[in-house]
Design a protein around this motif. Structure first.
Motif, PDB file in Angstrom:
ATOM      1  N   LEU A  20       0.779  -1.230  -0.138  1.00  0.00           N
ATOM      2  CA  LEU A  20      -0.024   0.091  -0.119  1.00  0.00           C
ATOM      3  C   LEU A  20       0.936   1.242  -0.004  1.00  0.00           C
ATOM      4  O   LEU A  20       0.568   2.173  -0.598  1.00  0.00           O
ATOM      5  CB  LEU A  20      -1.042   0.065   1.081  1.00  0.00           C
ATOM      6  N   ALA A  21       1.767   1.186   0.874  1.00  0.00           N
ATOM      7  CA  ALA A  21       2.777   2.386   0.949  1.00  0.00           C
ATOM      8  C   ALA A  21       3.596   2.625  -0.462  1.00  0.00           C
ATOM      9  O   ALA A  21       3.668   3.646  -0.855  1.00  0.00           O
ATOM     10  CB  ALA A  21       3.696   2.093   2.037  1.00  0.00           C
ATOM     11  N   ILE A  22       4.046   1.416  -1.129  1.00  0.00           N
ATOM     12  CA  ILE A  22       4.634   1.586  -2.408  1.00  0.00           C
ATOM     13  C   ILE A  22       3.703   2.116  -3.296  1.00  0.00           C
ATOM     14  O   ILE A  22       4.060   2.846  -4.092  1.00  0.00           O
ATOM     15  CB  ILE A  22       5.105   0.091  -2.876  1.00  0.00           C
ATOM     16  N   PHE A  23       2.730   1.473  -3.255  1.00  0.00           N
ATOM     17  CA  PHE A  23       1.596   2.169  -4.291  1.00  0.00           C
ATOM     18  C   PHE A  23       1.154   3.635  -4.209  1.00  0.00           C
ATOM     19  O   PHE A  23       1.165   4.246  -5.208  1.00  0.00           O
ATOM     20  CB  PHE A  23       0.232   1.494  -4.154  1.00  0.00           C
ATOM     21  N   SER A  24       1.164   4.043  -2.759  1.00  0.00           N
ATOM     22  CA  SER A  24       0.736   5.422  -2.722  1.00  0.00           C
ATOM     23  C   SER A  24       2.074   6.227  -3.310  1.00  0.00           C
ATOM     24  O   SER A  24       1.669   7.296  -3.833  1.00  0.00           O
ATOM     25  CB  SER A  24       0.449   5.874  -1.227  1.00  0.00           C
ATOM     26  N   GLN A  25       3.180   5.741  -2.752  1.00  0.00           N
ATOM     27  CA  GLN A  25       4.518   6.508  -3.283  1.00  0.00           C
ATOM     28  C   GLN A  25       4.351   6.558  -4.809  1.00  0.00           C
ATOM     29  O   GLN A  25       4.491   7.596  -5.571  1.00  0.00           O
ATOM     30  CB  GLN A  25       5.579   5.780  -2.951  1.00  0.00           C
ATOM     31  N   ASP A  26       3.900   5.517  -5.689  1.00  0.00           N
ATOM     32  CA  ASP A  26       3.977   5.355  -6.951  1.00  0.00           C
ATOM     33  C   ASP A  26       3.102   6.409  -7.432  1.00  0.00           C
ATOM     34  O   ASP A  26       3.402   7.107  -8.618  1.00  0.00           O
ATOM     35  CB  ASP A  26       3.338   3.995  -7.396  1.00  0.00           C
ATOM     36  N   TYR A  27       1.697   6.614  -7.173  1.00  0.00           N
ATOM     37  CA  TYR A  27       0.893   7.537  -7.734  1.00  0.00           C
ATOM     38  C   TYR A  27       1.039   8.847  -7.538  1.00  0.00           C
ATOM     39  O   TYR A  27       1.006   9.693  -8.437  1.00  0.00           O
ATOM     40  CB  TYR A  27      -0.751   7.093  -7.413  1.00  0.00           C
ATOM     41  N   GLN A  28       1.765   9.207  -6.289  1.00  0.00           N
ATOM     42  CA  GLN A  28       2.072  10.462  -6.040  1.00  0.00           C
ATOM     43  C   GLN A  28       3.530  10.837  -6.650  1.00  0.00           C
ATOM     44  O   GLN A  28       3.364  12.072  -7.396  1.00  0.00           O
ATOM     45  CB  GLN A  28       2.440  10.732  -4.630  1.00  0.00           C
ATOM     46  N   LYS A  29       4.088  10.159  -6.989  1.00  0.00           N
ATOM     47  CA  LYS A  29       5.488  10.248  -8.093  1.00  0.00           C
ATOM     48  C   LYS A  29       4.954  10.615  -9.390  1.00  0.00           C
ATOM     49  O   LYS A  29       5.255  11.614 -10.138  1.00  0.00           O
ATOM     50  CB  LYS A  29       6.420   8.978  -8.161  1.00  0.00           C
ATOM     51  N   ALA A  54      -6.664   6.838  -8.942  1.00  0.00           N
ATOM     52  CA  ALA A  54      -7.638   6.069  -9.729  1.00  0.00           C
ATOM     53  C   ALA A  54      -7.179   5.429 -10.868  1.00  0.00           C
ATOM     54  O   ALA A  54      -7.535   4.261 -11.118  1.00  0.00           O
ATOM     55  CB  ALA A  54      -8.765   6.859 -10.048  1.00  0.00           C
ATOM     56  N   LEU A  55      -6.576   6.345 -11.705  1.00  0.00           N
ATOM     57  CA  LEU A  55      -5.816   5.755 -12.952  1.00  0.00           C
ATOM     58  C   LEU A  55      -4.974   4.672 -12.961  1.00  0.00           C
ATOM     59  O   LEU A  55      -4.829   3.577 -13.592  1.00  0.00           O
ATOM     60  CB  LEU A  55      -5.582   6.964 -13.993  1.00  0.00           C
ATOM     61  N   VAL A  56      -4.102   4.955 -11.758  1.00  0.00           N
ATOM     62  CA  VAL A  56      -3.121   3.796 -11.450  1.00  0.00           C
ATOM     63  C   VAL A  56      -3.654   2.766 -11.076  1.00  0.00           C
ATOM     64  O   VAL A  56      -3.606   1.444 -11.699  1.00  0.00           O
ATOM     65  CB  VAL A  56      -2.140   4.324 -10.194  1.00  0.00           C
ATOM     66  N   GLU A  57      -4.788   2.594 -10.365  1.00  0.00           N
ATOM     67  CA  GLU A  57      -5.473   1.605  -9.874  1.00  0.00           C
ATOM     68  C   GLU A  57      -6.212   0.756 -11.049  1.00  0.00           C
ATOM     69  O   GLU A  57      -6.130  -0.611 -10.791  1.00  0.00           O
ATOM     70  CB  GLU A  57      -6.551   1.951  -8.792  1.00  0.00           C
ATOM     71  N   PHE A 116     -17.257  10.269  -6.842  1.00  0.00           N
ATOM     72  CA  PHE A 116     -16.162  10.366  -7.303  1.00  0.00           C
ATOM     73  C   PHE A 116     -15.865   9.734  -8.696  1.00  0.00           C
ATOM     74  O   PHE A 116     -15.276  10.101  -9.862  1.00  0.00           O
ATOM     75  CB  PHE A 116     -15.013  10.263  -6.565  1.00  0.00           C
ATOM     76  N   GLU A 117     -16.160   8.238  -8.467  1.00  0.00           N
ATOM     77  CA  GLU A 117     -15.742   7.367  -9.802  1.00  0.00           C
ATOM     78  C   GLU A 117     -16.548   7.712 -11.105  1.00  0.00           C
ATOM     79  O   GLU A 117     -15.884   7.376 -12.049  1.00  0.00           O
ATOM     80  CB  GLU A 117     -16.553   5.961  -9.311  1.00  0.00           C
ATOM     81  N   LEU A 118     -17.528   8.660 -11.052  1.00  0.00           N
ATOM     82  CA  LEU A 118     -18.034   8.953 -12.262  1.00  0.00           C
ATOM     83  C   LEU A 118     -16.973   9.880 -13.341  1.00  0.00           C
ATOM     84  O   LEU A 118     -17.117   9.766 -14.321  1.00  0.00           O
ATOM     85  CB  LEU A 118     -19.361   9.607 -12.252  1.00  0.00           C
ATOM     86  N   VAL A 119     -16.302  10.538 -12.390  1.00  0.00           N
ATOM     87  CA  VAL A 119     -15.425  11.316 -13.244  1.00  0.00           C
ATOM     88  C   VAL A 119     -14.420  10.623 -13.948  1.00  0.00           C
ATOM     89  O   VAL A 119     -14.198  10.685 -15.188  1.00  0.00           O
ATOM     90  CB  VAL A 119     -14.447  12.525 -12.345  1.00  0.00           C
ATOM     91  N   ILE A 120     -13.902   9.539 -13.307  1.00  0.00           N
ATOM     92  CA  ILE A 120     -13.214   8.308 -14.093  1.00  0.00           C
ATOM     93  C   ILE A 120     -14.108   7.781 -15.039  1.00  0.00           C
ATOM     94  O   ILE A 120     -13.298   7.627 -16.276  1.00  0.00           O
ATOM     95  CB  ILE A 120     -12.573   7.374 -12.824  1.00  0.00           C
ATOM     96  N   GLN A 121     -15.259   7.383 -15.009  1.00  0.00           N
ATOM     97  CA  GLN A 121     -15.963   6.806 -15.834  1.00  0.00           C
ATOM     98  C   GLN A 121     -15.920   7.602 -17.338  1.00  0.00           C
ATOM     99  O   GLN A 121     -15.886   6.983 -18.123  1.00  0.00           O
ATOM    100  CB  GLN A 121     -17.375   6.450 -15.432  1.00  0.00           C
ATOM    101  N   HIS A 122     -16.118   8.909 -17.013  1.00  0.00           N
ATOM    102  CA  HIS A 122     -16.229   9.688 -18.157  1.00  0.00           C
ATOM    103  C   HIS A 122     -15.076   9.697 -19.074  1.00  0.00           C
ATOM    104  O   HIS A 122     -14.972   9.722 -20.296  1.00  0.00           O
ATOM    105  CB  HIS A 122     -16.721  11.267 -17.752  1.00  0.00           C
ATOM    106  N   ILE A 123     -13.855  10.112 -18.338  1.00  0.00           N
ATOM    107  CA  ILE A 123     -12.599   9.800 -18.805  1.00  0.00           C
ATOM    108  C   ILE A 123     -12.333   8.595 -19.855  1.00  0.00           C
ATOM    109  O   ILE A 123     -11.904   8.547 -20.720  1.00  0.00           O
ATOM    110  CB  ILE A 123     -11.397   9.842 -17.768  1.00  0.00           C
TER     111      ILE A 123
END
Ligand SMILES: [Zn+2]
Length: 392
Positions: A15-24, A365-368, A318-325
């Protein structure tokens, strides 16, 4: 017990690695937002952008930096009802220039993509101006050029109301809506001249808010890629100012880009009805404010704030923004979509996207969802930068 503990440690670690990844990824990407209405807010309420406005607005300078915004198109709005729309636009640009002058270490106005990339490299927000509504240059191409000289790099040809030379989505879908000065829907001969002038200056033609006829007239006239600075997808939320599949395909064919609008009512088809009921319930208070001379937008806004417990319930997931993208990506590919939040021009951003500090949630969300860093870079800003360069 030991295995459970070990699994726990491993999942915490990933989880920590993942959060670093998306922030990076978020920090490395060039984040471009093509629509923020703060300047118009400033005109009416005297908010100062370089002060702490948390809880009062969606944006201020420090929160924008915190959210990782690299490039911001500041919208300069007019519905043409002001005594002098051109002066009204210039006053909004003046207030942006004053902010920039006071904070030259944080934000700089840029004229082109080379200056933009330099600003980003120097960790400053690259500021550009977008004129929203088409009324501001008062049917005078000389004034249009003068606005260009002040940093205006796109014009949204109409707002909800039409200009004499282009019909809006609102008017085109209303049988009693205004026609253009030639008595038709779409662009007039002068409207086509406006598009050509913008093409020659290197100003992006923005088709958000315009009617379908105007849209297709623009596509037939422009020699450069266009943008929708703040529009969402009609197939997911049939709002009159969202883009239908054929329009999205036409923009992709034109090599343009659709910047997804966060407004709950534009992304969630259940909001419109619930929002109307909310406004009906408080109609007498809104009416009395308007009778007292309060602008309709601010009369409504005060009700959203006063009855926040009710209005907050109206916000889309929130998820709907990602759905539109993702809808745009699935329809035409990853090269034609971006972000045009409409922060400070909307009352109801989606849940979790409370203000400009929350952009990293989109990257997360896009990384996920499994998008590559390359694709995420395109969505966050790369696509818009391609279109900007193609217009220069
Ligand atoms: Zn707008």
């Amino acid at each position: 017990m030991k295995t459970l503990l070990l699994t726990g440690i491993i999942s915490l670690y990933s989880l920590a690695i993942f959060s670093q990844d998306y922030q990076k990824i978020h920090n490395k990407a060039i984040l471009v937002d093509t629509h923020n209405d703060f300047l118009t807010q400033t005109m009416e309420k005297n908010f100062i952008f370089d002060t702490d406005l948390k809880g009062k607005t969606h944006s201020d300078l420090n929160r924008m930096k915190e959210g990782g915004v690299d490039v911001q198109f500041f919208s300069v709005w007019s519905d043409g009802e002001q005594i002098d729309p051109y002066a009204f636009a210039n006053r909004q640009i003046d207030s942006l220039d004053a902010v920039i002058k006071r904070n030259s270490d944080k934000i700089v106005k840029v004229a082109n993509s080379i200056e933009l990339l330099k600003a980003v490299k120097n960790r400053k927000i690259a500021a550009l101006v977008g004129v929203e509504g088409g009324h501001q240059f008062e049917n005078d191409l000389g004034k249009l050029k003068a606005l260009y000289n002040r940093g205006v790099r796109y014009i949204t040809l109409t707002w909800n109301n039409s200009t004499p030379w282009a019909t809006s989505a609102s008017d085109e879908t209303n049988p009693d809506g205004a026609k253009n000065s030639e008595g038709k829907k779409g662009l007039t001969a002068f409207g086509k001249e406006v598009v050509q002038k913008m093409n020659s200056l290197g100003m992006l033609v923005d088709i958000s808010h315009v009617g379908e006829q105007t849209f297709y007239d623009v596509i037939a006239t422009t020699t450069k890629p266009v943008i929708a600075s703040h529009s969402s997808v009609y197939a997911l939320c049939p709002h009159k100012r969202n883009l239908k599949d054929d329009q999205i395909k036409a923009i992709a064919k034109n090599d343009g880009v659709i910047q997804i609008n966060f407004n709950s009512g534009f992304i969630d088809p259940t909001v419109d009805k619930r929002e109307s009921a909310f406004l009906d319930k408080h109609k007498s208070e809104i009416d009395s404010l308007m009778q007292a001379g309060v602008n309709p937008f601010f009369a409504q806004e005060s009700i959203y704030i006063k009855y926040a417990d009710e209005s907050q319930q109206l916000r889309a997931p929130f998820e709907l923004v990602i759905q539109h993208i993702e809808y745009v990506i699935n329809l035409v590919g990853v090269d034609y979509v971006g972000i045009g939040s409409d922060f400070d021009g909307i009352f109801l951003p989606p849940k979790q996207l409370d203000d400009v500090t929350n952009y990293p949630l989109i990257t997360k969300a896009l990384v996920e969802k499994g998008y590559s860093e390359k694709d995420i870079d395109k969505i966050l800003g790369g696509n818009l930068l391609r279109v900007l360069k193609a217009n220069e």
